[in-house]
Each structure stands twice: as structure tokens, then as C-alpha cells.
Design a protein around this motif. Sequence first.
Motif, mmCIF file in Angstrom:
data_model
loop_
_atom_site.group_PDB
_atom_site.id
_atom_site.type_symbol
_atom_site.label_atom_id
_atom_site.label_comp_id
_atom_site.label_asym_id
_atom_site.label_seq_id
_atom_site.Cartn_x
_atom_site.Cartn_y
_atom_site.Cartn_z
ATOM 1 N N SER A 148 -3.436 2.220 -6.169
ATOM 2 C CA SER A 148 -2.165 1.626 -6.334
ATOM 3 C C SER A 148 -1.842 0.681 -5.487
ATOM 4 C CB SER A 148 -1.371 2.682 -6.286
ATOM 5 O OG SER A 148 -1.604 3.733 -7.334
ATOM 6 N N ILE A 149 -2.817 0.050 -4.835
ATOM 7 C CA ILE A 149 -2.553 -1.097 -3.915
ATOM 8 C C ILE A 149 -2.214 -2.523 -4.849
ATOM 9 C CG2 ILE A 149 -3.617 -2.625 -2.212
ATOM 10 C CD1 ILE A 149 -5.412 -0.339 -1.446
ATOM 11 N N GLY A 150 -1.183 -3.287 -4.307
ATOM 12 C CA GLY A 150 -0.764 -4.436 -4.994
ATOM 13 C C GLY A 150 -0.728 -5.331 -3.923
ATOM 14 N N GLY A 151 -0.817 -6.849 -4.250
ATOM 15 C CA GLY A 151 -0.756 -7.923 -3.488
ATOM 16 C C GLY A 151 -2.152 -8.824 -3.878
ATOM 17 N N ASP A 178 0.676 -1.055 -0.027
ATOM 18 C CA ASP A 178 0.225 0.056 0.233
ATOM 19 C C ASP A 178 0.854 1.153 0.126
ATOM 20 O OD1 ASP A 178 -1.915 2.063 0.464
ATOM 21 O OD2 ASP A 178 -2.534 1.269 2.373
ATOM 22 N N PRO A 179 1.576 1.621 -1.244
ATOM 23 C CA PRO A 179 2.448 2.760 -1.205
ATOM 24 C C PRO A 179 1.629 4.092 -0.853
ATOM 25 C CG PRO A 179 1.819 2.069 -3.329
ATOM 26 C CD PRO A 179 1.146 0.939 -2.392
ATOM 27 N N LEU A 180 0.545 4.297 -0.970
ATOM 28 C CA LEU A 180 -0.145 5.544 -0.890
ATOM 29 C C LEU A 180 -0.798 5.661 0.825
ATOM 30 C CD1 LEU A 180 -2.499 5.895 -4.081
ATOM 31 C CD2 LEU A 180 -0.207 6.886 -3.506
ATOM 32 N N GLY A 181 -0.775 4.630 1.282
ATOM 33 C CA GLY A 181 -0.915 4.626 2.698
ATOM 34 C C GLY A 181 -2.647 4.678 2.981
ATOM 35 N N VAL A 182 -3.488 3.877 2.220
ATOM 36 C CA VAL A 182 -4.636 3.809 2.067
ATOM 37 C C VAL A 182 -5.087 3.247 3.513
ATOM 38 C CG1 VAL A 182 -6.895 3.162 1.301
ATOM 39 C CG2 VAL A 182 -5.146 4.251 -0.206
ATOM 40 N N THR A 183 -4.450 2.231 3.657
ATOM 41 C CA THR A 183 -4.741 1.261 4.758
ATOM 42 C C THR A 183 -4.416 1.791 6.104
ATOM 43 O OG1 THR A 183 -3.304 -0.455 4.481
ATOM 44 C CG2 THR A 183 -5.395 -0.526 3.484
ATOM 45 N N LEU A 209 -20.815 -8.208 4.124
ATOM 46 C CA LEU A 209 -20.094 -7.407 2.974
ATOM 47 C C LEU A 209 -21.059 -7.511 1.924
ATOM 48 C CD1 LEU A 209 -17.725 -5.614 2.553
ATOM 49 C CD2 LEU A 209 -16.561 -7.712 1.508
ATOM 50 N N ARG A 210 -21.530 -6.225 1.376
ATOM 51 C CA ARG A 210 -22.449 -6.430 0.198
ATOM 52 C C ARG A 210 -21.558 -5.765 -0.980
ATOM 53 N NH1 ARG A 210 -25.771 -2.821 3.124
ATOM 54 N NH2 ARG A 210 -26.258 -3.785 4.855
ATOM 55 N N THR A 211 -20.714 -4.738 -0.927
ATOM 56 C CA THR A 211 -20.286 -4.074 -1.954
ATOM 57 C C THR A 211 -18.553 -4.450 -1.727
ATOM 58 O OG1 THR A 211 -21.878 -2.684 -2.262
ATOM 59 C CG2 THR A 211 -19.691 -2.254 -3.481
ATOM 60 N N ILE A 212 -17.982 -4.718 -2.809
ATOM 61 C CA ILE A 212 -16.460 -4.783 -2.872
ATOM 62 C C ILE A 212 -16.248 -4.079 -4.296
ATOM 63 C CG2 ILE A 212 -14.458 -6.284 -2.663
ATOM 64 C CD1 ILE A 212 -15.777 -8.412 -1.659
ATOM 65 N N HIS A 213 -15.106 -3.090 -4.097
ATOM 66 C CA HIS A 213 -14.660 -2.301 -5.291
ATOM 67 C C HIS A 213 -13.192 -2.568 -5.422
ATOM 68 C CE1 HIS A 213 -18.301 -0.628 -6.534
ATOM 69 N NE2 HIS A 213 -18.545 -0.068 -5.179
ATOM 70 N N LEU A 214 -12.439 -3.325 -6.222
ATOM 71 C CA LEU A 214 -11.413 -3.499 -6.121
ATOM 72 C C LEU A 214 -10.409 -3.133 -7.320
ATOM 73 C CD1 LEU A 214 -11.235 -7.068 -4.590
ATOM 74 C CD2 LEU A 214 -10.755 -4.839 -3.204
ATOM 75 N N ASP A 215 -11.194 -2.358 -8.187
ATOM 76 C CA ASP A 215 -10.580 -1.969 -9.412
ATOM 77 C C ASP A 215 -9.129 -1.518 -9.430
ATOM 78 O OD1 ASP A 215 -13.385 -1.442 -8.938
ATOM 79 O OD2 ASP A 215 -13.583 -1.257 -11.197
ATOM 80 N N ASP A 216 -8.490 -1.961 -10.368
ATOM 81 C CA ASP A 216 -6.956 -1.374 -10.627
ATOM 82 C C ASP A 216 -6.005 -1.632 -9.402
ATOM 83 O OD1 ASP A 216 -5.243 -0.289 -12.519
ATOM 84 O OD2 ASP A 216 -5.729 1.903 -11.962
ATOM 85 N N ASN A 217 -6.156 -2.622 -8.772
ATOM 86 C CA ASN A 217 -5.170 -2.923 -7.864
ATOM 87 C C ASN A 217 -4.495 -4.055 -7.685
ATOM 88 O OD1 ASN A 217 -5.391 -0.179 -6.091
ATOM 89 N ND2 ASN A 217 -7.596 -1.008 -6.042
ATOM 90 N N PHE A 218 -5.225 -5.221 -7.577
ATOM 91 C CA PHE A 218 -4.598 -6.460 -7.106
ATOM 92 C C PHE A 218 -4.224 -7.244 -8.229
ATOM 93 C CE2 PHE A 218 -7.621 -4.834 -3.941
ATOM 94 C CZ PHE A 218 -6.756 -5.348 -2.774
ATOM 95 N N TYR A 219 -3.554 -8.452 -8.007
ATOM 96 C CA TYR A 219 -3.172 -9.350 -8.942
ATOM 97 C C TYR A 219 -3.306 -10.714 -8.162
ATOM 98 C CZ TYR A 219 1.340 -8.588 -6.139
ATOM 99 O OH TYR A 219 2.041 -8.456 -5.264
#
Length: 129
Positions: free
Chosen positions: A83-86, A45-50, A98-108
Motif C-alpha cells: 500500500s505504498i504510494g508515491g 507509507d501508511p503501513l510503516g513498511v519503511t 540491485l538484482r531484484t526489485i518487486h514493486l507490485d501494487d504500489n507506485f504511480y
Amino acid sequence: MPSSILLCCFCFLLIYSFSTPSTATVLSSETDRLALLAIKSQLHDPLGVTSSWNNSVPLCLWTSVSCDCRHQKVTELDLRNQSIGGNLSPFIGNLSFLRTIHLDDNFYGDIPNEVGLLFRLEILTLAKN
């Protein structure tokens, strides 16, 4: 006189029980807190979102997390475009409300099978992963 003291004590206990979270609610939100911390532990998490995902901030005030007010359970996880990776942790399956998960453009990597356990899940976005 003793009966009035007893009545006051009863009233106090009644008011206290409605003003504090029940043990079940606290334990339930603890499950969500531990699941999110396990998810965080597998992320880059390079942007420190978490960065707010820690013991000093209440779970429902964590960045990118939304909760059900009544149960204090996580209902939405919005990590899109951060910009989260992992890899997404299998602990995602422990977020039972959990009803909604948005993970666009992050994971692999693969989506864990535990996502299939989320029977309340209505929206899952995975674009550009």
C-alpha cells in the motif's frame, strides 16, 4: 624484547583488518543507505513498511531489503503489496548491486530512467502499478 612487541602489534593489526569492514565497504554501503533514505522520502507509507529505514538499524536489517553478505550492498528491494504510494526516486540508480526489485501494487508515475543504469538487475516486477 622490542621485536616481540612489534610482532604482537603487527598480529593485532592483521587480525583487526580482517575483523572489521574496510573503508571501501563502509562507504559503499553508505551510498546504498543514502539512496534508500532518498527513496523513502518520496513515498507515502501508511503501513510503516519503511519505518526501519533509519540510522538506528543497520542497512541490511531494514524491512524489505536484502543484502549481499560479503559487500553489504543491497541486492533486493521487495515492496510488493504494501500500500505504498508515491513516485519511485531516481536514487534507485545508486543501488549498483540491485538484482531484484518487486514493486507490485504500489507506485504511480513513471519509472525513472536511472533503473536502466542497474546493469545487475535481473528481475523487475511492476504489476498493478
